[in-house]
Scaffold this active site. Structure first.
Site, PDB file in Angstrom:
ATOM      1  N   GLU A  32      10.480  14.920  15.957  1.00 43.68           N
ATOM      2  CA  GLU A  32      10.863  14.846  14.552  1.00 43.68           C
ATOM      3  C   GLU A  32      10.059  15.888  13.771  1.00 43.68           C
ATOM      4  O   GLU A  32       8.833  15.834  13.744  1.00 43.68           O
ATOM      5  CB  GLU A  32      10.572  13.447  14.009  1.00 43.68           C
ATOM      6  CG  GLU A  32      11.081  13.266  12.601  1.00 43.68           C
ATOM      7  CD  GLU A  32      10.834  11.870  12.046  1.00 43.68           C
ATOM      8  OE1 GLU A  32       9.749  11.311  12.289  1.00 43.68           O
ATOM      9  OE2 GLU A  32      11.716  11.348  11.347  1.00 43.68           O
TER      10      GLU A  32
ATOM     11  N   LYS B 153       0.857  -1.188   0.000  1.00 44.75           N
ATOM     12  CA  LYS B 153       0.000   0.000   0.000  1.00 44.75           C
ATOM     13  C   LYS B 153       0.889   1.232   0.000  1.00 44.75           C
ATOM     14  O   LYS B 153       1.635   1.481   0.942  1.00 44.75           O
ATOM     15  CB  LYS B 153      -0.915   0.050   1.232  1.00 44.75           C
ATOM     16  CG  LYS B 153      -1.970   1.127   1.068  1.00 44.75           C
ATOM     17  CD  LYS B 153      -2.595   1.589   2.361  1.00 44.75           C
ATOM     18  CE  LYS B 153      -1.826   2.679   3.056  1.00 44.75           C
ATOM     19  NZ  LYS B 153      -1.708   3.956   2.319  1.00 44.75           N
TER      20      LYS B 153
ATOM     21  N   GLU C  32      10.039   0.870  10.580  1.00 44.12           N
ATOM     22  CA  GLU C  32      11.087   1.896  10.392  1.00 44.12           C
ATOM     23  C   GLU C  32      10.413   3.236  10.607  1.00 44.12           C
ATOM     24  O   GLU C  32       9.546   3.633   9.843  1.00 44.12           O
ATOM     25  CB  GLU C  32      11.653   1.759   8.975  1.00 44.12           C
ATOM     26  CG  GLU C  32      13.039   2.330   8.856  1.00 44.12           C
ATOM     27  CD  GLU C  32      13.020   3.778   8.438  1.00 44.12           C
ATOM     28  OE1 GLU C  32      12.928   4.646   9.344  1.00 44.12           O
ATOM     29  OE2 GLU C  32      13.085   4.037   7.221  1.00 44.12           O
TER      30      GLU C  32
ATOM     31  N   CYS D 161      13.928  10.297   7.123  1.00 40.90           N
ATOM     32  CA  CYS D 161      13.826   9.720   8.463  1.00 40.90           C
ATOM     33  C   CYS D 161      15.133   9.845   9.241  1.00 40.90           C
ATOM     34  O   CYS D 161      15.119   9.992  10.452  1.00 40.90           O
ATOM     35  CB  CYS D 161      13.387   8.270   8.377  1.00 40.90           C
ATOM     36  SG  CYS D 161      14.338   7.321   7.188  1.00 40.90           S
TER      37      CYS D 161
HETATM   38  P1  NAD Z   1       2.055   8.017   8.559  1.00 41.13           P
HETATM   39  O1  NAD Z   1       2.742   7.119   9.511  1.00 41.13           O
HETATM   40  O2  NAD Z   1       0.740   8.573   8.912  1.00 41.13           O
HETATM   41  O3  NAD Z   1       1.852   7.256   7.163  1.00 41.13           O
HETATM   42  C1  NAD Z   1       2.754   6.285   6.637  1.00 41.13           C
HETATM   43  C2  NAD Z   1       1.936   5.201   5.926  1.00 41.13           C
HETATM   44  O4  NAD Z   1       1.083   4.576   6.892  1.00 41.13           O
HETATM   45  C3  NAD Z   1       1.013   5.731   4.827  1.00 41.13           C
HETATM   46  O5  NAD Z   1       0.967   4.793   3.758  1.00 41.13           O
HETATM   47  C4  NAD Z   1      -0.334   5.785   5.530  1.00 41.13           C
HETATM   48  O6  NAD Z   1      -1.417   5.681   4.648  1.00 41.13           O
HETATM   49  C5  NAD Z   1      -0.257   4.567   6.426  1.00 41.13           C
HETATM   50  N1  NAD Z   1      -1.160   4.602   7.579  1.00 41.13           N
HETATM   51  C6  NAD Z   1      -1.643   5.692   8.216  1.00 41.13           C
HETATM   52  N2  NAD Z   1      -2.488   5.324   9.206  1.00 41.13           N
HETATM   53  C7  NAD Z   1      -2.525   3.964   9.202  1.00 41.13           C
HETATM   54  C8  NAD Z   1      -3.208   2.995   9.995  1.00 41.13           C
HETATM   55  N3  NAD Z   1      -4.023   3.338  10.978  1.00 41.13           N
HETATM   56  N4  NAD Z   1      -2.999   1.686   9.712  1.00 41.13           N
HETATM   57  C9  NAD Z   1      -2.174   1.312   8.713  1.00 41.13           C
HETATM   58  N5  NAD Z   1      -1.514   2.183   7.918  1.00 41.13           N
HETATM   59  C10 NAD Z   1      -1.678   3.502   8.169  1.00 41.13           C
HETATM   60  O7  NAD Z   1       3.037   9.157   8.193  1.00 41.13           O
HETATM   61  P2  NAD Z   1       2.624  10.543   7.551  1.00 41.13           P
HETATM   62  O8  NAD Z   1       1.343  11.106   8.010  1.00 41.13           O
HETATM   63  O9  NAD Z   1       2.727  10.345   6.115  1.00 41.13           O
HETATM   64  O10 NAD Z   1       3.748  11.454   8.164  1.00 41.13           O
HETATM   65  C11 NAD Z   1       3.675  11.866   9.523  1.00 41.13           C
HETATM   66  C12 NAD Z   1       5.010  11.801  10.164  1.00 41.13           C
HETATM   67  O11 NAD Z   1       5.560  10.488  10.046  1.00 41.13           O
HETATM   68  C13 NAD Z   1       6.071  12.648   9.526  1.00 41.13           C
HETATM   69  O12 NAD Z   1       6.005  13.966   9.882  1.00 41.13           O
HETATM   70  C14 NAD Z   1       7.319  11.979  10.004  1.00 41.13           C
HETATM   71  O13 NAD Z   1       7.618  12.353  11.302  1.00 41.13           O
HETATM   72  C15 NAD Z   1       6.952  10.537   9.967  1.00 41.13           C
HETATM   73  N6  NAD Z   1       7.411   9.893   8.749  1.00 41.13           N
HETATM   74  C16 NAD Z   1       8.506   9.125   8.819  1.00 41.13           C
HETATM   75  C17 NAD Z   1       8.968   8.516   7.674  1.00 41.13           C
HETATM   76  C18 NAD Z   1      10.160   7.659   7.687  1.00 41.13           C
HETATM   77  O14 NAD Z   1      10.777   7.471   6.648  1.00 41.13           O
HETATM   78  N7  NAD Z   1      10.520   7.076   8.809  1.00 41.13           N
HETATM   79  C19 NAD Z   1       8.323   8.708   6.467  1.00 41.13           C
HETATM   80  C20 NAD Z   1       7.175   9.497   6.439  1.00 41.13           C
HETATM   81  C21 NAD Z   1       6.724  10.059   7.593  1.00 41.13           C
END
Ligand code: NAD
Length: 493
Positions: free
Chosen positions: A394, A186, A262, A297
């Site tokens: 972060e 996904k 991660e 990240c």
């Molecule tokens: P997020 O964790 O909300 O989303 C990451 C993925 O998880 C997306 O595909 C999203 O659709 C999915 N997701 C969201 N809610 C879910 C749930 N309940 N169950 C299963 N999957 C779910 O991250 P974001 O909103 O895109 O970003 C928010 C923060 O996350 C950023 O500001 C940053 O701090 C962090 N982030 C970290 C990385 C990394 O590489 N470690 C990457 C993106 C974001």
């Protein structure tokens, strides 16, 4: 219903974007749609099909059938051939893929061309090379012949973020399919387009239907359904810590699927006063924080400089950071594109405000760039204290906090004052100091005299709340195989 959209990028590149869900080697409609936005303009690029539990189930069933229908017992040579073929097709269409990545994510086209697309190819080729090198052991056990085999898990789910859409896609799919698993991945609802282009190439390469399924959809709907599905044996997640906790909970409440996480970080970048070439240190430190508009990240978001060279470092770092052109990602001279979304833009601006409110000095930047799109100036805070929000949380944007330290013990204590442990960097000309400080740092990766150097053949992953499990390299194979011990009584007639 059309499952493609035509689009011409700001530099005149004509694209035919796939907007369907890719299930069982076909593009299909979803239960709903999501508009994907160009972060450089704030305008809609296309409306993509979104998966809900019905489509997640269809994708998992397709993957399940493909696993038991032959992929599980496919020859390593055949898997390798298909992966190399897919890599060939990605190389053939690399210009198109780079344009899609820049359109949907906003990163400079030059970065998409030199980092993101080649990264996908490298992952595919590296793991294509290990399909026939996944070996067990022969073990002496009191007269019995005992040996181990490393078997695939079955259907593996991947949930990925928006910051490196193609790279995160490749980090999840390559080790999974190399080890004879099938996949439902996904993508982020913010950046679905590049993986959907790769989906078409998966079919063209000749992968059997159901081996690789690419869906998008909202996290709390499609992501949650995937994390809870009983026929998914493993889930690999990259994203925020908050959602990482939900993924573990979903696995715990259902079939106890294996989980790897991660989850980002607040990585320290430590600069000792014995460095010989401060300009080089400044170059790497700037890349460490401002690459990908700070949406990395392992970003070096806390810089610690030994007091003797602090003023000199600040002067040079500020000078270089101010030269980075922020704007149109299709222009060759652009260093920094927009933040991914209005929400992330607001979030980063909120942290900048919090830094000012809590008394830090905003030495550079802190403002929006332009009136459309989600661009933010490279920002530097000094006079920071350890418990400020900008030192603890972060930010995931182009914002760095710089402070001083006295000696090794002082900087180790400061570096460890975080719940994260993804990466760290040490700049020094003293090899003993480089090794001893690297050994003491609680981080999954330590760079010495460089930053953000990630390769497919070295492990990457977190200590502490940055997650667990290692991606890239042969270490990643452990996430996608399970070990069976077979014991043969060779004396029995
Ligand atoms: P997020 O964790 O909300 O989303 C990451 C993925 O998880 C997306 O595909 C999203 O659709 C999915 N997701 C969201 N809610 C879910 C749930 N309940 N169950 C299963 N999957 C779910 O991250 P974001 O909103 O895109 O970003 C928010 C923060 O996350 C950023 O500001 C940053 O701090 C962090 N982030 C970290 C990385 C990394 O590489 N470690 C990457 C993106 C974001």
């Amino acid at each position: 219903m059309s499952l493609t959209t035509e689009y011409t990028t700001a530099d005149g590149f004509k694209l035919n974007l796939n907007t369907g869900l890719f299930i069982n080697n076909e593009f299909v409609a979803g239960s709903s749609t999501i508009d994907t936005i160009n972060p450089s303009t704030g305008k809609v690029i296309a409306s993509v099909q979104a998966a809900e539990s019905k489509e997640v189930n269809l994708a998992v069933e397709a993957a399940h059938k493909a696993f038991y229908g032959g992929w599980k017992t496919s020859s390593p040579r055949e898997r390798s051939r298909l992966m190399h073929k897919l890599a060939d097709l990605v190389e053939r269409d690399s210009d198109e893929l780079a344009h899609i990545e820049t359109l949907d994510n906003g990163k400079p086209l030059n970065d998409s061309k030199t980092f993101d697309v080649p990264g996908l190819v490298s992952q595919l080729r590296y793991f294509a090379g290990v399909t026939d090198k996944v070996h067990g052991k022969v073990i002496e056990t009191q007269g019995k012949l005992s040996y181990t085999v490393h078997e695939p898990i079955g259907v593996c789910g991947g949930i990925i973020p928006w910051n490196f859409p193609l790279n995160m896609f490749s980090w999840k799919i390559a080790p999974a399919i190399a080890t004879a698993n099938t996949v439902v991945i996904k993508t982020s609802e913010l950046t679905p387009l590049s993986a959907l282009k790769v989906a078409a190439l998966i079919k063209e390469a000749g992968f059997p239907p159901g081996v690789l399924n690419v869906i998008t959809g909202y996290g709390h709907i499609a992501g949650d359904a995937l994390a809870r599905h009983d026929k998914v044996g493993k889930i690999a997640f990259t994203g925020s810590t908050a959602i990482g906790r939900l993924i573990m909970k979903a696995a715990a409440e259902t079939n106890l699927k294996k989980v790897t996480l991660e989850l980002g970080g607040k990585s320290p970048n430590i600069i000792f006063d014995d460095v010989q070439n401060l300009d080089e240190v400044v170059f790497w430190s700037r890349l460490g924080i401002y690459m990908n508009a700070g949406q990395v990240c392992c970003a070096g978001s806390r810089i610690f400089v030994q007091e003797g060279i602090y003023d000199q470092f600040i002067e040079k770092f500020k000078a270089l950071a101010s030269t980075g052109k922020v704007g149109n990602p299709y222009e060759a001279t652009t260093f920094q594109g927009p933040q991914i979304s209005e929400k992330q833009f607001e979030r980063v601006m909120g942290y900048i405000e919090a830094g000012k409110q809590e008394g830090a000095t905003c030495l550079l930047g802190g403002n929006r760039v332009g009136d459309s799109g989600y661009f933010i100036e490279p920002t530097i805070f000094t006079d920071v204290t350890p418990k400020m929000k900008i030192m603890q949380e972060e930010i995931f944007g182009p914002v760095v906090a710089i402070s001083k330290f006295t000696d090794v013990d002082d900087v180790i204590e400061k570096a460890h004052d975080t719940s994260y442990g993804l990466a760290a960097a040490v700049f020094t000309s003293n090899i003993t100091r480089a090794v001893t400080v690297s050994n003491r740092l609680e981080a999954g990766t330590v760079w010495v005299n460089c930053y953000n150097q990630i390769s497919e053949n070295a492990p990457f992953g977190g200590y502490k709340q940055s997650g667990f499990g290692r991606e890239n390299s042969v270490y990643a194979l452990e996430n996608y195989t399970q070990v069976k011990a077979i014991k043969i009584n060779i004396g029995l007639q």
